[in-house]
Design an enzyme around this catalytic site. Structure first.
Site, PDB file in Angstrom:
ATOM      1  N   GLU A   1       0.778  -1.245   0.000  1.00 46.25           N
ATOM      2  CA  GLU A   1       0.000   0.000   0.000  1.00 46.25           C
ATOM      3  C   GLU A   1       0.813   1.300   0.000  1.00 46.25           C
ATOM      4  O   GLU A   1       0.554   2.190   0.812  1.00 46.25           O
ATOM      5  CB  GLU A   1      -0.976   0.002   1.190  1.00 46.25           C
ATOM      6  CG  GLU A   1      -2.034  -1.085   1.092  1.00 46.25           C
ATOM      7  CD  GLU A   1      -3.060  -1.015   2.219  1.00 46.25           C
ATOM      8  OE1 GLU A   1      -2.861  -0.242   3.182  1.00 46.25           O
ATOM      9  OE2 GLU A   1      -4.079  -1.731   2.139  1.00 46.25           O
TER      10      GLU A   1
ATOM     11  N   GLU B   1      -6.162  -8.532   0.065  1.00 48.09           N
ATOM     12  CA  GLU B   1      -6.854  -8.303   1.323  1.00 48.09           C
ATOM     13  C   GLU B   1      -8.345  -8.097   1.046  1.00 48.09           C
ATOM     14  O   GLU B   1      -8.713  -7.349   0.138  1.00 48.09           O
ATOM     15  CB  GLU B   1      -6.300  -7.076   2.057  1.00 48.09           C
ATOM     16  CG  GLU B   1      -4.862  -7.201   2.530  1.00 48.09           C
ATOM     17  CD  GLU B   1      -4.404  -5.976   3.308  1.00 48.09           C
ATOM     18  OE1 GLU B   1      -5.286  -5.231   3.812  1.00 48.09           O
ATOM     19  OE2 GLU B   1      -3.185  -5.759   3.420  1.00 48.09           O
TER      20      GLU B   1
END
Length: 481
Positions: A236, A337
């Site tokens: 991220e 995720e």
């Protein structure tokens, strides 16, 4: 491998490969529109599988994250943070950086070593494999590989990481090593290890230290080459903080580094929170065995969180539409995720000391955001799963099924977040399977011990049976013809 060698010695490989449906597609020079390709067996002289081709033979990735182990997050294990009872919330630890700073290195090391030793066990990995999981993703902070004296973090994670790799080897699980936090923080979130205004790309030394961590991670992958099949170069990195061109430059440097050490792992990048239509700006055409990692959640958006249950389920396909298109036309995509949660009531899910959209207590949210007239983080939306209604459990199952119907069938695979938690039911994979809102899959992870324990007599029997089945199959074709 013992099975492979014995069968090869018996001269049964062509029949076995044909019986198993292992073919390649070859373009025909005289193909017609109705028959543009022909099938052929790969080869009658098939060599033992080599490491250079192993990635092309991997089945669908069905994975679970071991999050919150080597980079602690308050919402996964709140008890680590609830020990601080400071009346001044500005001094309360909110991430691993401030956790370690508050305790000091000696006490932080003591508590974290106990955490590393107990929060994930071999029993957890065996349970995952028994429920059909074939991969695990292990998030690790850079400080496990590159720690300076002026940082409050503590190291010592590597023996525990290698213990997990050994367990994965014994249970037949493949592993993705994920660099989850970078020096200076790549996004400013607590999941980077430091909830702070990010400084990662502001200084070259941060990039160099990130690459050094990746170098050591890649060497670890080579050492455990029969277990580690993927390296995610950074989790991220935020496009809101850094220009996409700068992130791509880092990705290219990381690619050259990893590929200079090994060609036998997936090179995995995160989408930086760009929409799928813009992912091509993050990918180089020179990359091989690359995968895009995207994270799909429905509780961190002020509009989506107000949707009712049916709309949440319908939103799954809407959010995945361009993801599946990219997977078909560019590099493969893994949903690295996702979870069963559609609300942000989970304790500390938005960060320790912050509120929720659901009850209207989050900063910059001036009223409750939920699909009901009254929004309360209790009952179905509380932390006690024993209080969940049957209706809500059925919704959780339908919501998970909707996600997996796409991630498991139309993409390269998925990793659920997370393998377990202390008090976040919708984020707890093992609990979800136990309670029935997460489905089990046929087991595909084969423990190494099973392969080693097959006797020579068993091998001859298996091979003879396969040969007999092949003969029967051919005879049936003639009869049908």
């Amino acid at each position: 491998m013992l099975f492979f060698k014995a069968v090869k010695a018996l001269g049964l490989l062509p029949a076995i490969y044909a019986q198993a449906g292992i073919f390649k597609v070859e373009e025909s020079s005289s193909a017609s529109p109705s028959s543009s390709a022909s099938l052929s067996i790969i080869s009658e002289e098939i060599a033992e599988p080599s490491s250079s081709s192993r990635l092309s033979e991997i089945e669908i990735i069905r994975g679970v994250n071991l999050g919150g182990v080597f980079l602690i997050e308050p919402f996964i294990r709140p008890s680590l943070f609830d020990q601080f009872n400071s009346s001044d919330t500005s001094d309360t630890p909110v991430d691993e950086w401030t956790f370690s700073a508050a305790l000091g290195k000696e006490e932080a090391k003591r508590q974290l070593e106990d955490h590393w030793d107990t929060f994930v066990t071999k029993d957890h990995l065996e349970a995952l494999a028994e429920n059909g999981i074939n991969w695990i993703r292990i998030p690790v902070g850079y400080w496990a590989f590159n720690l300076t004296d002026d940082e409050p973090f503590v190291d010592g994670q590597l023996p525990y990481i290698e213990r997990i790799l050994g367990w994965a080897q014994e249970t037949g699980l493949k592993v993705e090593l994920d660099l989850h936090g970078a020096p200076g923080s790549q996004n400013g979130y607590d999941n980077s290890g430091h909830r702070v205004t990010p400084e990662w790309l502001h200084a070259r030394i941060n990039v160099d230290r990130t690459l050094d961590a990746l170098r050591k991670m890649s060497l670890l992958a080579v050492e455990w080459e029969d277990v580690v099949y993927g390296i995610q170069v950074l989790n991220e990195p935020s496009r809101w903080k850094w220009p996409v061109a700068d992130i791509l430059e880092f990705y290219n440097e990381a690619y050259d580094l990893v590929r200079g050490i090994t060609n036998d792992v997936y090179f995995m990048i995160h989408d930086t929170f760009l929409g799928p239509n813009d992912w091509s700006t993050l990918v180089s055409s020179n990359w091989t065995h690359a995968l895009m990692d995207t994270h799909i959640y429905q509780m961190f958006d002020n509009y989506i969180i107000t949707l009712n249950e049916s709309a949440h389920i319908n939103m799954v396909s809407t959010m995945a539409e361009n993801v599946t298109r990219f997977d078909r036309t560019n590099i493969g995509v893994v949903v690295g995720e996702f979870s069963a949660a559609t609300h942000d009531c989970t304790k500390y899910i938005n960060g320790l000391g912050r509120g929720s959209r659901w009850e209207g207590t989050l900063e910059y949210v001036d009223h409750p955001l939920c699909p009901f007239e009254s929004c309360s983080c209790t009952g179905d939306y509380g932390s006690d799963y024993t209080q969940f209604s049957d209706h809500y459990k059925r919704f959780l199952r339908r919501y998970i099924d909707a996600q997996l119907s796409i991630y498991d069938q139309e993409l390269a695979g998925w990793f659920y977040w997370n393998f377990r938690t202390e008090s976040a039911p919708e984020w707890d994979y093992l609990l979800g399977v136990e309670q029935g809102w997460i489905p089990k899959f046929p087991r595909t992870a084969i423990p190494k011990s099973i392969e080693e324990e097959v006797s020579a007599t068993d091998l001859v029997s298996i091979a003879s049976t396969l040969q007999l089945h092949s003969v029967i199959f051919i005879i049936s074709l003639f009869i049908c013809w």
